[in-house]
Scaffold this motif. Structure first.
Motif, PDB file in Angstrom:
ATOM      1  N   ARG A  46       0.847  -1.187   0.000  1.00 26.27           N
ATOM      2  CA  ARG A  46       0.000   0.000   0.000  1.00 26.27           C
ATOM      3  C   ARG A  46       0.886   1.242   0.000  1.00 26.27           C
ATOM      4  O   ARG A  46       2.102   1.152   0.122  1.00 26.27           O
ATOM      5  CB  ARG A  46      -0.941   0.020   1.209  1.00 26.27           C
ATOM      6  CG  ARG A  46      -0.246  -0.132   2.520  1.00 26.27           C
ATOM      7  CD  ARG A  46      -1.199   0.063   3.703  1.00 26.27           C
ATOM      8  NE  ARG A  46      -2.439  -0.649   3.622  1.00 26.27           N
ATOM      9  CZ  ARG A  46      -2.625  -1.903   4.011  1.00 26.27           C
ATOM     10  NH1 ARG A  46      -1.596  -2.584   4.510  1.00 26.27           N
ATOM     11  NH2 ARG A  46      -3.785  -2.473   3.913  1.00 26.27           N
ATOM     12  N   ASN A  47       0.275   2.390  -0.135  1.00 22.05           N
ATOM     13  CA  ASN A  47       0.980   3.665  -0.053  1.00 22.05           C
ATOM     14  C   ASN A  47       0.893   4.191   1.377  1.00 22.05           C
ATOM     15  O   ASN A  47      -0.165   4.120   2.010  1.00 22.05           O
ATOM     16  CB  ASN A  47       0.371   4.694  -1.005  1.00 22.05           C
ATOM     17  CG  ASN A  47       0.416   4.227  -2.450  1.00 22.05           C
ATOM     18  OD1 ASN A  47       1.274   3.421  -2.816  1.00 22.05           O
ATOM     19  ND2 ASN A  47      -0.495   4.731  -3.266  1.00 22.05           N
ATOM     20  N   LEU A  48       2.006   4.718   1.883  1.00 20.53           N
ATOM     21  CA  LEU A  48       2.038   5.246   3.252  1.00 20.53           C
ATOM     22  C   LEU A  48       2.475   6.701   3.240  1.00 20.53           C
ATOM     23  O   LEU A  48       3.400   7.081   2.509  1.00 20.53           O
ATOM     24  CB  LEU A  48       3.008   4.459   4.130  1.00 20.53           C
ATOM     25  CG  LEU A  48       2.565   3.110   4.690  1.00 20.53           C
ATOM     26  CD1 LEU A  48       3.581   2.621   5.714  1.00 20.53           C
ATOM     27  CD2 LEU A  48       1.195   3.193   5.331  1.00 20.53           C
ATOM     28  N   THR A  49       1.825   7.479   4.059  1.00 22.10           N
ATOM     29  CA  THR A  49       2.230   8.864   4.292  1.00 22.10           C
ATOM     30  C   THR A  49       2.517   9.022   5.780  1.00 22.10           C
ATOM     31  O   THR A  49       1.617   8.839   6.601  1.00 22.10           O
ATOM     32  CB  THR A  49       1.134   9.851   3.867  1.00 22.10           C
ATOM     33  OG1 THR A  49       0.867   9.683   2.472  1.00 22.10           O
ATOM     34  CG2 THR A  49       1.588  11.288   4.111  1.00 22.10           C
ATOM     35  N   GLU A  50       3.759   9.350   6.111  1.00 24.89           N
ATOM     36  CA  GLU A  50       4.134   9.526   7.512  1.00 24.89           C
ATOM     37  C   GLU A  50       3.683  10.904   7.991  1.00 24.89           C
ATOM     38  O   GLU A  50       3.914  11.912   7.315  1.00 24.89           O
ATOM     39  CB  GLU A  50       5.642   9.388   7.675  1.00 24.89           C
ATOM     40  CG  GLU A  50       6.086   9.415   9.136  1.00 24.89           C
ATOM     41  CD  GLU A  50       7.581   9.208   9.266  1.00 24.89           C
ATOM     42  OE1 GLU A  50       7.992   8.267   9.950  1.00 24.89           O
ATOM     43  OE2 GLU A  50       8.341  10.001   8.659  1.00 24.89           O
ATOM     44  N   ARG A 317       5.690   6.996   0.812  1.00 25.49           N
ATOM     45  CA  ARG A 317       6.171   5.797   0.126  1.00 25.49           C
ATOM     46  C   ARG A 317       5.014   5.201  -0.680  1.00 25.49           C
ATOM     47  O   ARG A 317       3.861   5.199  -0.225  1.00 25.49           O
ATOM     48  CB  ARG A 317       6.678   4.762   1.133  1.00 25.49           C
ATOM     49  CG  ARG A 317       7.827   5.233   2.007  1.00 25.49           C
ATOM     50  CD  ARG A 317       9.149   5.233   1.268  1.00 25.49           C
ATOM     51  NE  ARG A 317      10.248   5.494   2.183  1.00 25.49           N
ATOM     52  CZ  ARG A 317      10.680   6.696   2.526  1.00 25.49           C
ATOM     53  NH1 ARG A 317      10.084   7.771   2.012  1.00 25.49           N
ATOM     54  NH2 ARG A 317      11.677   6.846   3.361  1.00 25.49           N
ATOM     55  N   THR A 318       5.344   4.654  -1.848  1.00 26.50           N
ATOM     56  CA  THR A 318       4.319   4.041  -2.696  1.00 26.50           C
ATOM     57  C   THR A 318       4.632   2.564  -2.913  1.00 26.50           C
ATOM     58  O   THR A 318       5.797   2.173  -3.047  1.00 26.50           O
ATOM     59  CB  THR A 318       4.258   4.747  -4.065  1.00 26.50           C
ATOM     60  OG1 THR A 318       5.544   4.681  -4.695  1.00 26.50           O
ATOM     61  CG2 THR A 318       3.858   6.201  -3.900  1.00 26.50           C
ATOM     62  N   ASN A 319       3.580   1.746  -2.920  1.00 27.25           N
ATOM     63  CA  ASN A 319       3.667   0.318  -3.226  1.00 27.25           C
ATOM     64  C   ASN A 319       4.720  -0.400  -2.379  1.00 27.25           C
ATOM     65  O   ASN A 319       5.632  -1.049  -2.881  1.00 27.25           O
ATOM     66  CB  ASN A 319       3.965   0.119  -4.714  1.00 27.25           C
ATOM     67  CG  ASN A 319       3.707  -1.308  -5.161  1.00 27.25           C
ATOM     68  OD1 ASN A 319       2.840  -1.991  -4.622  1.00 27.25           O
ATOM     69  ND2 ASN A 319       4.475  -1.779  -6.134  1.00 27.25           N
ATOM     70  N   ILE A 320       4.602  -0.283  -1.080  1.00 29.14           N
ATOM     71  CA  ILE A 320       5.563  -0.900  -0.164  1.00 29.14           C
ATOM     72  C   ILE A 320       4.867  -1.965   0.677  1.00 29.14           C
ATOM     73  O   ILE A 320       3.646  -1.940   0.857  1.00 29.14           O
ATOM     74  CB  ILE A 320       6.198   0.152   0.768  1.00 29.14           C
ATOM     75  CG1 ILE A 320       5.110   0.919   1.537  1.00 29.14           C
ATOM     76  CG2 ILE A 320       7.084   1.108  -0.009  1.00 29.14           C
ATOM     77  CD1 ILE A 320       5.648   1.856   2.589  1.00 29.14           C
ATOM     78  N   TRP A 412       3.000  -0.113   9.572  1.00 30.72           N
ATOM     79  CA  TRP A 412       4.456   0.056   9.479  1.00 30.72           C
ATOM     80  C   TRP A 412       4.923  -0.365   8.091  1.00 30.72           C
ATOM     81  O   TRP A 412       4.418  -1.345   7.529  1.00 30.72           O
ATOM     82  CB  TRP A 412       5.182  -0.841  10.491  1.00 30.72           C
ATOM     83  CG  TRP A 412       5.376  -0.267  11.862  1.00 30.72           C
ATOM     84  CD1 TRP A 412       4.778  -0.689  13.011  1.00 30.72           C
ATOM     85  CD2 TRP A 412       6.256   0.794  12.241  1.00 30.72           C
ATOM     86  NE1 TRP A 412       5.208   0.045  14.080  1.00 30.72           N
ATOM     87  CE2 TRP A 412       6.126   0.975  13.639  1.00 30.72           C
ATOM     88  CE3 TRP A 412       7.136   1.619  11.541  1.00 30.72           C
ATOM     89  CZ2 TRP A 412       6.839   1.935  14.340  1.00 30.72           C
ATOM     90  CZ3 TRP A 412       7.848   2.581  12.244  1.00 30.72           C
ATOM     91  CH2 TRP A 412       7.695   2.729  13.615  1.00 30.72           C
ATOM     92  N   GLU A 413       5.901   0.349   7.561  1.00 33.92           N
ATOM     93  CA  GLU A 413       6.595  -0.115   6.371  1.00 33.92           C
ATOM     94  C   GLU A 413       7.626  -1.161   6.793  1.00 33.92           C
ATOM     95  O   GLU A 413       8.387  -0.942   7.742  1.00 33.92           O
ATOM     96  CB  GLU A 413       7.309   1.053   5.677  1.00 33.92           C
ATOM     97  CG  GLU A 413       8.205   0.616   4.530  1.00 33.92           C
ATOM     98  CD  GLU A 413       9.158   1.702   4.072  1.00 33.92           C
ATOM     99  OE1 GLU A 413       9.815   1.523   3.032  1.00 33.92           O
ATOM    100  OE2 GLU A 413       9.271   2.738   4.771  1.00 33.92           O
ATOM    101  N   VAL A 414       7.676  -2.289   6.096  1.00 31.81           N
ATOM    102  CA  VAL A 414       8.650  -3.344   6.371  1.00 31.81           C
ATOM    103  C   VAL A 414       9.620  -3.401   5.197  1.00 31.81           C
ATOM    104  O   VAL A 414       9.230  -3.714   4.067  1.00 31.81           O
ATOM    105  CB  VAL A 414       7.965  -4.710   6.569  1.00 31.81           C
ATOM    106  CG1 VAL A 414       9.019  -5.788   6.812  1.00 31.81           C
ATOM    107  CG2 VAL A 414       6.995  -4.650   7.737  1.00 31.81           C
TER     108      VAL A 414
END
Length: 456
Positions: A46-50, A317-320, A412-414
């Motif tokens: 998914r895309n994440l925005t911190e 981050r995109t597609n993580i 969380w991004e892994v």
């Protein structure tokens, strides 16, 4: 007879011992067979925005505190709080009597100095004429040296008198300019278009000027058309903030609405920089905060001092690969854990959750430290906990070390350790943070509500 009694006692004690051994073995087997109820979730992309969340107040971008430069009594105050004013409008009139008298006195001194300068000029012209006439006679040897010296001295003195009169006239002019300036300062006009947001004085009140002190704050004028949020951000997050970043704002006075803004300014020093080292030991433990200004895009009737919560978008981050926040916890490394208290359960290591989402069971391991030098040395040599998740492997949980990146409120991004579509344990909090170990038996169940736990 005695032998039979002794034999009975031995048999009784033997039976009791066997029963105790059996109970102990049953308890151990039951403990080994304990199945932990958990909830799971898939590793997904998914895309994440911190986001960095901070609280603060709404303030005008431009506001001016009106304080008088001269002291006196307020004779006129034609505005009240909330009034709109234009640049040049009369705000305050201070009683001018004393300043008018000082102006008149300075004006008289200046005129007197000008008259003295005129007299000195006439005397200089006369002395110059006499000196030049006698100088010509001296060349023709018609006057003596002593007479010539007298006329030269008179001429030099006249020049000095004239120079002194010029300085006196200039000094009187400076005094007149100051008296006129002080008189003009008894009338205070608005320096800008805006609104009177605060009024502290009333007609008849005596105010102090800013010449030798802070002065009296009479009122505050602000431009309410351009507003900003001034929020306090901790030192660990402020390094992520940059001018131009977007922000979402929630103002308590405007429920169920979100506003947009842009970061315009970041403080170079912390708000507590001037307080640290000032004496009190408690001050040094206060959280270090930096003020960040966020310009609000929307035009609404905001008022200075309204409470605001800002969410600043820092990294994207995109597609993580992502996992739920609750899935990530900490444990001691496997190899070092086995050398220590292996087999005693997760409570021995008492790991702390890396993100504050699990309630009262978090940060358990941080409570075991001491302040003695020996314990400090042991803590330095002790293995450091690592981030892990528990992956479902059939009816068992497999502990997998991971490396994490950014996060939002939920995920969380892994960056290392997991693959797409793996199933990870995401709850309950007590199971993830304390109870689960590598190869622990699990079953999938529903999360208990807080009401059910309280009843139990």
């Amino acid at each position: 007879m005695a032998k039979s009694k002794k034999r009975r006692k031995i048999i009784v004690f033997a039976v009791i011992g066997l029963v105790l051994i059996g109970l102990t073995l049953a308890a151990i087997l039951r403990k080994r067979d304990v199945v932990i109820t958990v909830q799971t979730d898939k590793v997904t992309r998914r895309n994440l925005t911190e986001l960095v969340v901070a609280n603060g107040k709404i303030q005008p971008v431009v506001q001016v505190v009106i304080s008088p430069e001269v002291a006196g009594e307020i004779t006129s105050l034609p505005v009240k709080e909330g009034d709109r004013v234009k640049k040049g409008d009369l705000l305050v009139q201070i009683k001018p009597d004393n300043y008018e008298a000082s102006r008149n006195s300075a004006e008289a001194n200046y005129k007197s100095a000008l008259a003295g300068k005129t007299v000195a000029q006439a005397e200089l012209d006369k002395a110059e004429t006499e000196f030049k006439r006698n100088e010509e006679l001296f060349r023709n040897r018609l006057v003596s040296d002593s007479v010539m010296l007298d006329f030269k001295t008179i001429y030099d003195i006249a020049k000095l008198h004239y120079t002194n009169s010029v300085h006196q006239a200039d000094q009187a002019k400076y005094g007149l300019d100051k008296a006129r300036d002080d008189l003009s300062k008894t009338t205070i006009q608005s320096p800008m278009d805006g609104t009177v947001t605060r009024l502290r004085s009333q007609p008849g009140e005596r105010v102090l000027g800013t010449s030798f002190n802070m002065g009296t704050e009479i009122m505050t004028i602000a431009d309410l058309e351009s507003m900003e949020a001034r929020v306090d951000i901790g030192e660990t997050d402020v390094v992520l903030i940059k001018p131009g970043q977007k922000a979402r704002l929630e103002v308590d006075a405007f429920k169920d609405r979100k506003f947009t803004g842009t970061v315009t300014e970041i403080a170079n020093s912390s708000k507590s920089a001037g307080m640290l080292g000032g004496g009190g030991g408690g001050q040094s433990q206060e959280a270090t905060k930096f003020e960040v200004k966020i310009r609000i895009t929307e035009k609404e009737p905001f008022r200075p001092g309204m409470s605001v919560t800002a969410e600043v978008e820092t990294r994207y981050r995109t597609n993580i690969l992502t996992v739920p926040i609750a899935s990530v916890t900490t444990r001691l490394p496997k190899d070092k854990d086995k050398k220590g208290d292996a087999g005693k359960g997760g409570k021995t290591n008492a790991p702390a959750v890396t993100n504050a989402t699990s309630g009262s069971d978090t940060n358990h391991s941080s409570l075991t430290s001491t302040n003695s030098p020996k314990s400090d040395k042991k803590n330095k040599d002790a293995p450091k906990p690592i981030e892990v998740v528990f992956v479902r492997d059939g009816d068992h949980a497999k502990m997998v070390p991971v490396k994490i990146g950014i996060s939002d409120d939920d995920y969380w991004e892994v960056t290392e350790g997991l693959k797409d579509d793996e199933e990870v344990v995401s709850g309950g909090p007590k199971a993830v943070n304390r109870e689960l170990e590598d190869d622990k038996k699990i079953r999938i169940g529903k999360q208990e509500k807080s009401e059910d736990k309280e009843k139990k």
